[in-house]
Write a protein that holds these residues in place. Structure first.
Motif, short mmCIF file in Angstrom:
data_model
loop_
_atom_site.label_atom_id
_atom_site.label_comp_id
_atom_site.label_asym_id
_atom_site.label_seq_id
_atom_site.Cartn_x
_atom_site.Cartn_y
_atom_site.Cartn_z
N GLY A 273 34.48 34.55 38.87
CA GLY A 273 35.66 35.13 38.13
C GLY A 273 35.32 36.51 37.75
O GLY A 273 36.57 37.29 37.86
N GLY A 274 34.16 37.10 37.70
CA GLY A 274 33.90 38.73 37.58
C GLY A 274 34.26 39.41 38.91
O GLY A 274 35.01 40.30 38.75
N ALA A 275 33.90 38.91 39.99
CA ALA A 275 34.26 39.28 41.28
C ALA A 275 35.89 39.24 41.36
O ALA A 275 36.19 40.38 42.15
CB ALA A 275 33.50 38.53 42.52
N ALA A 276 36.54 38.40 41.03
CA ALA A 276 37.83 38.17 41.33
C ALA A 276 38.60 39.28 40.31
O ALA A 276 39.51 39.97 40.83
CB ALA A 276 38.44 36.95 41.06
N PHE A 277 37.87 39.51 39.20
CA PHE A 277 38.52 40.59 38.20
C PHE A 277 38.38 41.75 38.94
O PHE A 277 39.31 42.91 38.69
CB PHE A 277 37.81 40.52 36.91
CG PHE A 277 38.42 41.15 35.87
CD1 PHE A 277 39.59 41.21 35.48
CD2 PHE A 277 37.53 42.16 35.22
CE1 PHE A 277 40.23 42.01 34.63
CE2 PHE A 277 38.20 42.82 33.95
CZ PHE A 277 39.51 42.89 33.87
N GLY A 278 37.27 42.04 39.51
CA GLY A 278 37.23 43.46 40.40
C GLY A 278 38.32 43.43 41.24
O GLY A 278 38.68 44.92 41.59
N LEU A 279 38.60 42.83 41.89
CA LEU A 279 39.67 42.82 43.05
C LEU A 279 40.92 42.90 42.23
O LEU A 279 41.80 43.67 42.70
CB LEU A 279 39.83 41.19 43.92
CG LEU A 279 40.81 41.38 44.85
CD1 LEU A 279 40.47 42.57 45.91
CD2 LEU A 279 41.23 40.02 45.56
N ILE A 280 41.39 42.46 41.01
CA ILE A 280 42.53 42.84 40.34
C ILE A 280 42.52 44.07 40.00
O ILE A 280 43.55 44.58 39.94
CB ILE A 280 42.52 41.64 39.20
CG1 ILE A 280 42.71 40.27 39.72
CG2 ILE A 280 43.63 42.08 38.20
CD1 ILE A 280 42.71 39.02 38.76
N ASN A 281 41.40 44.51 39.50
CA ASN A 281 41.25 46.17 39.14
C ASN A 281 41.75 47.21 40.14
O ASN A 281 41.73 48.24 39.90
CB ASN A 281 39.87 46.43 38.76
CG ASN A 281 39.69 45.97 37.00
OD1 ASN A 281 40.76 45.67 36.56
ND2 ASN A 281 38.58 45.94 36.72
N ASN A 282 41.58 46.70 41.39
CA ASN A 282 42.05 47.46 42.39
C ASN A 282 43.38 46.80 43.32
O ASN A 282 42.95 46.43 44.42
CB ASN A 282 40.77 47.65 43.56
CG ASN A 282 39.71 48.37 43.10
OD1 ASN A 282 39.75 49.76 42.99
ND2 ASN A 282 38.70 47.73 42.29
N GLY B 250 29.04 45.42 38.10
CA GLY B 250 29.26 45.39 36.53
C GLY B 250 30.15 44.33 35.85
O GLY B 250 30.12 44.00 35.01
N LEU B 251 31.12 44.07 36.79
CA LEU B 251 32.40 43.06 36.20
C LEU B 251 31.67 41.71 36.52
O LEU B 251 31.78 41.07 35.56
CB LEU B 251 33.43 43.30 37.11
CG LEU B 251 34.08 44.59 37.05
CD1 LEU B 251 35.44 44.67 38.10
CD2 LEU B 251 34.71 44.91 35.67
N ILE B 252 30.88 41.40 37.46
CA ILE B 252 29.98 40.15 37.50
C ILE B 252 29.13 39.86 36.36
O ILE B 252 29.09 39.16 35.77
CB ILE B 252 29.36 39.87 38.65
CG1 ILE B 252 30.35 39.98 39.98
CG2 ILE B 252 28.51 38.73 38.71
CD1 ILE B 252 29.68 40.01 41.37
N GLY B 253 28.27 41.33 35.86
CA GLY B 253 27.49 41.07 34.83
C GLY B 253 28.27 40.79 33.57
O GLY B 253 27.79 40.00 32.59
N GLY B 254 29.32 41.27 33.53
CA GLY B 254 30.23 41.26 32.17
C GLY B 254 30.77 39.81 31.91
O GLY B 254 30.59 39.26 30.83
#
Length: 444
Positions: A104-113, A373-377
């Protein structure tokens, strides 16, 4: 092996889905003893009498005789109802694994870009020229190699790669131009000259300046932004839509200097406090705290409403205050978990990418570093979520909702339906479900 009652309930759910008729006497099911109250199968239907002469009219009478379209109150054993409710209460609680939190954190990183999603062809096509620009990073002791393998400057090397990849993706390929226009050849060559000059200089301060200029030149000059600019200009305002030339001009020197100052504050500082600021963990934590509060708002309102109803009955409860407290604790946990987790991820990204070296440099390493960072969060949120759930227990709102469902025939039927949709129903719960269904069938 699927038990008969679960198999039957799965079949009925497949037939009726979330139809309002599912579980009522309007549609035949195990709940109502397989009777129907459809008006099209009554004696008023013009063609019904033609079937009365059929030899199996008694069978037809059992199936097609309309029933009263109300749910009667059968004698349900409280033990059966409690067993079903307890199982559903536990089975319906959302759960997330450590792996799914990381994904989910990795996917959030994709959404951020979003450009990677909107322009995937451009993004993939830009990799070739970007890798060419950074070819010297593979050469030991080269300037880019030194930047990458030093944990204190690895973030800067990855930022330069990331910014130049955005330039390549915006220049090559096709773009609609709604938010940003395609870079012209002149703009592209100007930006390329800035980056090449910085790399050839071998000076860190020139790399910082190049990154600042690339960031400043990434203007929103698409037709939507230009349209808003014209509207603002019409009403006497000054449009903020700038070209690349305007962004790099000496008149915009203050904006570039501000970007340089921001970058210089992070270079060489890889501690937790610096990572917390650089990763935006505090803002991210507050964002997820807001989500937790928003998701719990409905439960809070319902609990206070139940308190009011109970007070009118002479019963004093404080469900609302308890649910509010639970939601606040969970929200605070989400905020702390995300902020701390993202900071640790940001710290790890520079050290890991630098330690592995050019084996993952620069493209893969930049992508990995960008999402750590997003995965960590996300993992931090997951961990604190487990902790706060252990501290405050199950939401009072969920218990109140299930208790209200148990009070009425309609609620009991709904509870039976929802339980039938769960996985791995124990045999004793299935037996209780069957007992309840049988009581409703006999009362229909």
């Amino acid at each position: 092996m699927v038990s008969p009652i679960q198999s039957l309930s799965n079949m009925e759910y497949a037939l009726y889905g979330n139809s309002p008729n599912f579980g009522s006497t309007a549609a035949p099911s195990m709940i109502n003893g397989y009777y129907t109250a459809s008006p099209y199968l009554t004696n008023s239907y013009p063609y019904y009498n033609a079937y009365n002469s059929y030899p199996y009219s008694n069978y037809q009478q059992d199936i097609f005789t309309p029933q009263q379209n109300t749910v009667q109150t059968p004698q349900i054993a409280q033990s059966d109802l409690d067993k079903v409710a307890d199982f559903y209460n536990k089975a319906s609680q959302p759960s997330e694994s450590l792996v799914s939190a990381a994904i989910g954190g990795a996917a959030f990183g994709l959404i951020n870009n979003p450009r990677l999603i909107v322009h995937p062809i451009n993004s993939i096509g830009a990799l070739k020229n970007t890798e060419k620009m950074f070819a010297s990073i593979k050469t030991p002791e080269s300037f880019l190699n030194q930047l990458w393998t030093n944990p204190e400057t690895n973030d800067l090397a990855r930022e330069l790669y990331f910014r130049w990849h955005k330039v390549e993706a915006r220049h090559h390929g096709w773009k609609i131009g709604a938010f940003r226009k395609k870079y012209s050849e002149a703009d592209y060559e100007e930006l390329k000259k800035i980056v090449n000059k910085a790399i050839e200089s071998g000076k860190q301060e020139n790399i910082v300046e190049a990154v600042a200029k690339l960031k400043t030149a990434y203007t929103n000059d698409g037709f939507i932004a230009r349209g808003f600019g014209k509207v603002k200009e019409f009403f006497g305002g000054a449009p903020k839509v700038r070209t690349v030339t305007d962004a790099l001009a000496t008149t915009n020197k203050k904006a570039i200097e501000a970007e340089i100052a921001g970058l210089e504050k992070t270079i060489g500082k890889v501690g937790f406090k610096e990572a917390l600021k650089r990763g935006g963990g505090v803002k991210g934590g507050l964002f997820f705290m807001g989500i937790e509060l928003l998701m719990g708002l409905g439960k809070i309102i319902e609990c206070f409403k139940q308190d009011k109803e109970n007070k009118q009955k002479g019963v004093s409860t404080n469900y609302g205050a308890k649910q509010l407290g639970q939601t606040l604790v969970k929200g605070a946990g989400s905020a702390v978990g995300w902020a701390a987790g993202e900071a640790l991820g940001v710290m790890a990204s520079a050290k890991i990418c630098a330690a592995i070296g050019t084996a993952i440099a620069p493209g893969v390493g930049t992508a990995i570093g960008g999402v750590l960072g997003l995965i960590g969060g996300s993992i931090g949120c997951w961990a604190t979520g487990k902790l706060t759930k252990w501290l405050v227990g199950q939401d009072v709102g969920e218990k109140v909702k299930i208790a209200k469902m148990k009070e009425t025939p309609e609620g009991q039927i709904q509870l039976l339906q929802l339980t039938a949709q769960q996985k791995k129903i124990p045999l004793d719960v299935q037996q209780s479900m069957q007992n309840i269904a049988a009581q409703y069938a006999s009362a229909a």
